[in-house]
Design a protein around this motif. Sequence first.
Motif, mmCIF file in Angstrom:
data_model
loop_
_atom_site.group_PDB
_atom_site.id
_atom_site.type_symbol
_atom_site.label_atom_id
_atom_site.label_comp_id
_atom_site.label_asym_id
_atom_site.label_seq_id
_atom_site.Cartn_x
_atom_site.Cartn_y
_atom_site.Cartn_z
ATOM 1 N N TYR A 165 4.319 -8.721 3.316
ATOM 2 C CA TYR A 165 2.979 -8.657 2.755
ATOM 3 C C TYR A 165 2.422 -10.058 2.606
ATOM 4 O O TYR A 165 3.151 -11.043 2.605
ATOM 5 N N VAL B 157 -2.867 2.856 1.868
ATOM 6 C CA VAL B 157 -3.965 2.971 2.820
ATOM 7 C C VAL B 157 -3.610 3.948 3.929
ATOM 8 O O VAL B 157 -4.402 4.815 4.293
ATOM 9 N N PHE C 79 -0.303 -0.757 2.505
ATOM 10 C CA PHE C 79 -0.895 -0.678 1.173
ATOM 11 C C PHE C 79 -1.719 -1.918 0.828
ATOM 12 O O PHE C 79 -1.521 -2.986 1.393
ATOM 13 N N LEU C 80 -2.651 -1.722 -0.106
ATOM 14 C CA LEU C 80 -3.406 -2.809 -0.726
ATOM 15 C C LEU C 80 -2.886 -3.000 -2.140
ATOM 16 O O LEU C 80 -2.554 -2.032 -2.819
ATOM 17 N N ASP C 81 -2.834 -4.237 -2.583
ATOM 18 C CA ASP C 81 -2.412 -4.572 -3.943
ATOM 19 C C ASP C 81 -3.458 -5.537 -4.505
ATOM 20 O O ASP C 81 -3.605 -6.648 -4.007
ATOM 21 N N ILE C 82 -4.205 -5.083 -5.515
ATOM 22 C CA ILE C 82 -5.275 -5.892 -6.116
ATOM 23 C C ILE C 82 -4.888 -6.161 -7.560
ATOM 24 O O ILE C 82 -4.595 -5.231 -8.314
ATOM 25 N N LEU D 32 -2.131 -7.360 1.095
ATOM 26 C CA LEU D 32 -1.981 -6.297 2.074
ATOM 27 C C LEU D 32 -0.519 -6.301 2.497
ATOM 28 O O LEU D 32 0.045 -7.367 2.787
ATOM 29 N N TYR E 271 3.163 -3.960 4.167
ATOM 30 C CA TYR E 271 3.730 -2.914 5.013
ATOM 31 C C TYR E 271 5.197 -2.740 4.621
ATOM 32 O O TYR E 271 5.915 -3.725 4.428
ATOM 33 N N LEU F 40 -5.407 -10.575 -4.004
ATOM 34 C CA LEU F 40 -5.643 -9.478 -3.068
ATOM 35 C C LEU F 40 -4.529 -9.524 -2.040
ATOM 36 O O LEU F 40 -4.321 -10.549 -1.383
ATOM 37 N N ALA G 173 -12.318 0.463 -6.772
ATOM 38 C CA ALA G 173 -10.978 0.779 -6.286
ATOM 39 C C ALA G 173 -10.458 2.074 -6.898
ATOM 40 O O ALA G 173 -9.827 2.871 -6.209
#
Length: 133
Positions: free
Chosen positions: A109, A61, A70-73, A89, A91, A87, A17
Amino acid sequence: MSLSISKYLFTALNVIAVFFLCCTHSAFAQDDVAKWDGYIEFEARKGNNRNIVESELFIPVKQNADALIFLDIRGMFDNKRSQVGNLGLGYRKILDQQFAGQNWIVGGYGFVDVRSTEASNKSFLFKLFASAS
């Protein structure tokens, strides 16, 4: 493959990542200048009975001047064999219309959480959120 999250897998995902974040920082941006940047955070806490290590990775993203996907890990490990991986995802959109004298941000999200406890119990949790501010 076991469903438990291993520290090695989580570390590998973070390395991948970070590489993705560094190499594609603005590759998906629709505007010349990316409005939102990604980030990575690490935190370690030492306690009397438990030590915890956490990390979070935020990856824009796709974005433009008023919207963001966006991604949030995230992940957490302790010295008692408990592990949590998340994990997400999401907006976000800045609305053009003003309400109560200010522009509002709306979005939503979803997260998938995987937890493994000291007693080797495993659980999966799916969460959906909506927000407006």
